[in-house]
Design an enzyme around this catalytic site. Structure first.
Site, PDB file in Angstrom:
ATOM      1  N   ASN A 106       0.829  -1.199   0.000  1.00 34.68           N
ATOM      2  CA  ASN A 106       0.000   0.000   0.000  1.00 34.68           C
ATOM      3  C   ASN A 106       0.875   1.266   0.000  1.00 34.68           C
ATOM      4  OD1 ASN A 106      -2.338   1.745   0.183  1.00 34.68           O
ATOM      5  ND2 ASN A 106      -3.443  -0.048   0.909  1.00 34.68           N
ATOM      6  N   ARG A 107       0.291   2.390   0.333  1.00 35.69           N
ATOM      7  CA  ARG A 107       0.969   3.667   0.095  1.00 35.69           C
ATOM      8  C   ARG A 107       1.641   4.239   1.337  1.00 35.69           C
ATOM      9  NH1 ARG A 107      -3.364   3.252  -3.237  1.00 35.69           N
ATOM     10  NH2 ARG A 107      -2.951   3.829  -5.397  1.00 35.69           N
ATOM     11  N   HIS A 132       3.327  -0.007  -2.807  1.00 32.48           N
ATOM     12  CA  HIS A 132       3.676  -1.430  -2.919  1.00 32.48           C
ATOM     13  C   HIS A 132       5.172  -1.705  -3.053  1.00 32.48           C
ATOM     14  CE1 HIS A 132      -0.483  -2.268  -2.878  1.00 32.48           C
ATOM     15  NE2 HIS A 132      -0.751  -2.253  -4.166  1.00 32.48           N
ATOM     16  N   HIS A 206      -1.405 -10.113  -3.420  1.00 33.49           N
ATOM     17  CA  HIS A 206      -2.201  -9.226  -4.278  1.00 33.49           C
ATOM     18  C   HIS A 206      -2.941  -9.979  -5.387  1.00 33.49           C
ATOM     19  CE1 HIS A 206      -3.367  -5.455  -6.133  1.00 33.49           C
ATOM     20  NE2 HIS A 206      -2.729  -4.779  -5.202  1.00 33.49           N
ATOM     21  N   TYR A 208      -5.944 -11.055  -7.655  1.00 33.08           N
ATOM     22  CA  TYR A 208      -7.229 -10.510  -8.096  1.00 33.08           C
ATOM     23  C   TYR A 208      -8.132 -11.693  -8.427  1.00 33.08           C
ATOM     24  CZ  TYR A 208      -5.151  -5.913  -9.346  1.00 33.08           C
ATOM     25  OH  TYR A 208      -4.531  -4.697  -9.354  1.00 33.08           O
ATOM     26  N   ASP A 278     -11.445   1.363  -2.960  1.00 28.34           N
ATOM     27  CA  ASP A 278      -9.991   1.186  -2.891  1.00 28.34           C
ATOM     28  C   ASP A 278      -9.594   1.656  -1.491  1.00 28.34           C
ATOM     29  OD1 ASP A 278      -7.383   0.729  -3.425  1.00 28.34           O
ATOM     30  OD2 ASP A 278      -7.193   2.157  -5.085  1.00 28.34           O
ATOM     31  N   GLN A 315      -7.516  -4.243   2.623  1.00 28.41           N
ATOM     32  CA  GLN A 315      -7.810  -3.297   1.552  1.00 28.41           C
ATOM     33  C   GLN A 315      -8.760  -3.986   0.585  1.00 28.41           C
ATOM     34  OE1 GLN A 315      -6.285  -0.204   1.325  1.00 28.41           O
ATOM     35  NE2 GLN A 315      -6.770   0.480  -0.740  1.00 28.41           N
ATOM     36  N   GLU A 343      -6.694  -7.355   0.207  1.00 24.09           N
ATOM     37  CA  GLU A 343      -5.294  -7.368   0.632  1.00 24.09           C
ATOM     38  C   GLU A 343      -5.239  -7.170   2.140  1.00 24.09           C
ATOM     39  OE1 GLU A 343      -3.644  -4.169  -1.948  1.00 24.09           O
ATOM     40  OE2 GLU A 343      -5.519  -4.597  -2.981  1.00 24.09           O
TER      41      GLU A 343
HETATM   42  C1  BGC Z   1      -4.206  -0.318  -4.580  1.00 25.28           C
HETATM   43  C2  BGC Z   1      -4.691   0.370  -5.819  1.00 25.28           C
HETATM   44  C3  BGC Z   1      -3.725   0.101  -6.931  1.00 25.28           C
HETATM   45  C4  BGC Z   1      -3.619  -1.399  -7.107  1.00 25.28           C
HETATM   46  C5  BGC Z   1      -2.648  -1.787  -8.185  1.00 25.28           C
HETATM   47  C6  BGC Z   1      -4.122  -1.763  -4.863  1.00 25.28           C
HETATM   48  O1  BGC Z   1      -3.610  -2.416  -3.753  1.00 25.28           O
HETATM   49  O2  BGC Z   1      -5.020  -0.059  -3.492  1.00 25.28           O
HETATM   50  O3  BGC Z   1      -4.832   1.749  -5.614  1.00 25.28           O
HETATM   51  O4  BGC Z   1      -4.124   0.708  -8.108  1.00 25.28           O
HETATM   52  O5  BGC Z   1      -3.223  -1.983  -5.926  1.00 25.28           O
HETATM   53  O6  BGC Z   1      -1.444  -1.176  -8.008  1.00 25.28           O
END
Ligand code: BGC
Length: 379
Positions: A106-107, A132, A206, A208, A278, A315, A343
């Site tokens: 995350n950020r 990430h 991560h 999907y 998100d 997340q 996540e």
């Molecule tokens: C984030 C998104 C991001 C994605 C792919 C996710 O974990 O929350 O904002 O775009 O990952 O990078």
């Protein structure tokens, strides 16, 4: 006559033993093949299959889950995760399909944090923030992989040493992530790390999902339950404001099963900022260390995913930035909301939020975290 009966009995016994032994062999299996090479390092693809035929293919490049085949309510198997057929697709995969994410998932705001009085500058790969793990996060590392098999399942132990200063983070970090596919249809991730200097650590997976099958349209009809009363609202760069906001009477309330798409286009500042969901949700704790954080049900196929975790947050990302520019497996074009991710993690930007649960790992301490995906079918 007596002799004939006992010979027959022995024959039956032998057949039973052979069948039992074959059954035991079939309980689960593991296969290894070459997937390709990354900068001179060979990369393998492991196929793990459990007693019910659930199959996970994973590679030591980024620990990526390349495919996951699950039965539906009629026993039909489909691959339910987004990704690519070949290693090439993953080399510059901006969506982080299937990967282990670190050193900090995350950020982190403005790609910067201060620890013990020292300021650290990271890569602003999601301007103005770091995302990430930076430019070359753990998703792009070639991990060492060690397969294992025990009475209950099959798995892989991935290890990686992230060097002091890698992507701007302090300390040599020894990371171990264990994937176990059990015969109870669970895929468990055990994360461990140690360091020789204080550093933030936040690891996640991560993948999907599209429980109808990857490439089969959007996930807006999937019914989601989140075990969360609160979430962390964000600013326009998707950094938490610091507030833990109640989900009550908002489109963020998933305390009862609700279609992901039911409210995604509602007029709501947070949905607009995230281009959908998100957001990090605060997992409601009931005293279990491994707590149910989320449950997703796909009504057509009956497939169910449950996510359990020891982490304080999850997340929920509704695949908002998938925009049709990625062509994945079998030529499938991944459009907006064609996949979702759950996540499990500590909260985003924790190094800059002293009120959030700490993500700082110090020498002598051990980072430990567990997440489990459980696969079920509802008729
Ligand atoms: C984030 C998104 C991001 C994605 C792919 C996710 O974990 O929350 O904002 O775009 O990952 O990078």
């Amino acid at each position: 006559m007596k002799l004939a009966i006992s010979a027959f009995a022995v024959l039956v016994l032998v057949i039973c033993c052979v069948a039992f032994a074959a059954g035991a062999d079939r309980s689960h299996s593991m296969k290894k093949e070459i997937f390709g090479a990354v900068q001179g390092s060979s990369v393998d693809l492991y196929t793990l299959t459990n007693a019910h035929g659930i199959e996970v293919r994973a590679t030591n490049f980024g620990g990526i889950i390349v495919s996951l085949r699950l039965p539906d309510k009629n026993g039909r198997m489909d691959d339910v995760v987004l990704g690519f057929d070949k290693l090439d697709g993953y080399l510059d995969n901006k969506a982080y399909f299937g990967a282990i994410v670190g050193r900090y998932a995350n950020r982190i705001a403005k790609a910067c944090f201060t620890l013990d009085g020292v300021q650290y500058q990271l890569a602003a790969n999601d301007p103005p923030n770091t995302l990430h793990g930076g430019n070359k996060g753990f998703n792009k590392a070639v991990w060492k992989a060690e397969p294992f098999e025990n009475s209950n399942g099959v798995g892989l132990i991935f290890t990686y040493v992230s060097k002091d200063g890698e992507e701007g983070y302090p300390g040599n970090l020894n990371v171990k992530v264990k994937y176990t596919l059990s015969d109870q249809d669970e895929l468990t991730f055990d994360y461990e790390a140690t360091t020789d200097k204080a550093t933030p650590v936040n690891l996640t997976q991560h993948t999907y999902f599209n429980l109808a099958g990857e490439g089969r349209g959007d996930i807006l009809g999937h019914e989601l339950t989140l075990n969360a009363d609160r979430f962390t609202p964000v600013d326009k760069t998707l950094i938490p404001t610091g507030e833990l906001r109640s989900v009550k009477n908002t489109p963020f309330d998933f305390s009862k099963p609700t279609k992901i798409g039911a409210r995604i286009n509602d007029k709501n500042e947070q949905l607009e900022l995230g281009h959908g969901y998100d957001h990090n949700f605060v997992v409601r704790r009931t005293g279990n260390s491994l707590e149910l954080a989320a449950r997703v049900h796909e009504p057509q196929t009956g497939r169910v995913l449950e996510v359990y975790t020891t982490e304080p947050g999850v997340q929920f990302y509704s695949g908002n930035f998938l925009d049709g520019t990625i062509t994945g497996k079998q030529g499938h074009v991944y459009k907006q909301h064609f996949g979702f991710a759950l996540e499990t993690q500590h909260f985003p930007d924790s190094p800059n939020h002293p009120d959030f649960p700490s993500t700082i790992l110090r020498p002598g301490q051990g980072y430990r975290s567990q997440t489990m995906f459980k696969f079920l079918v509802e008729k």
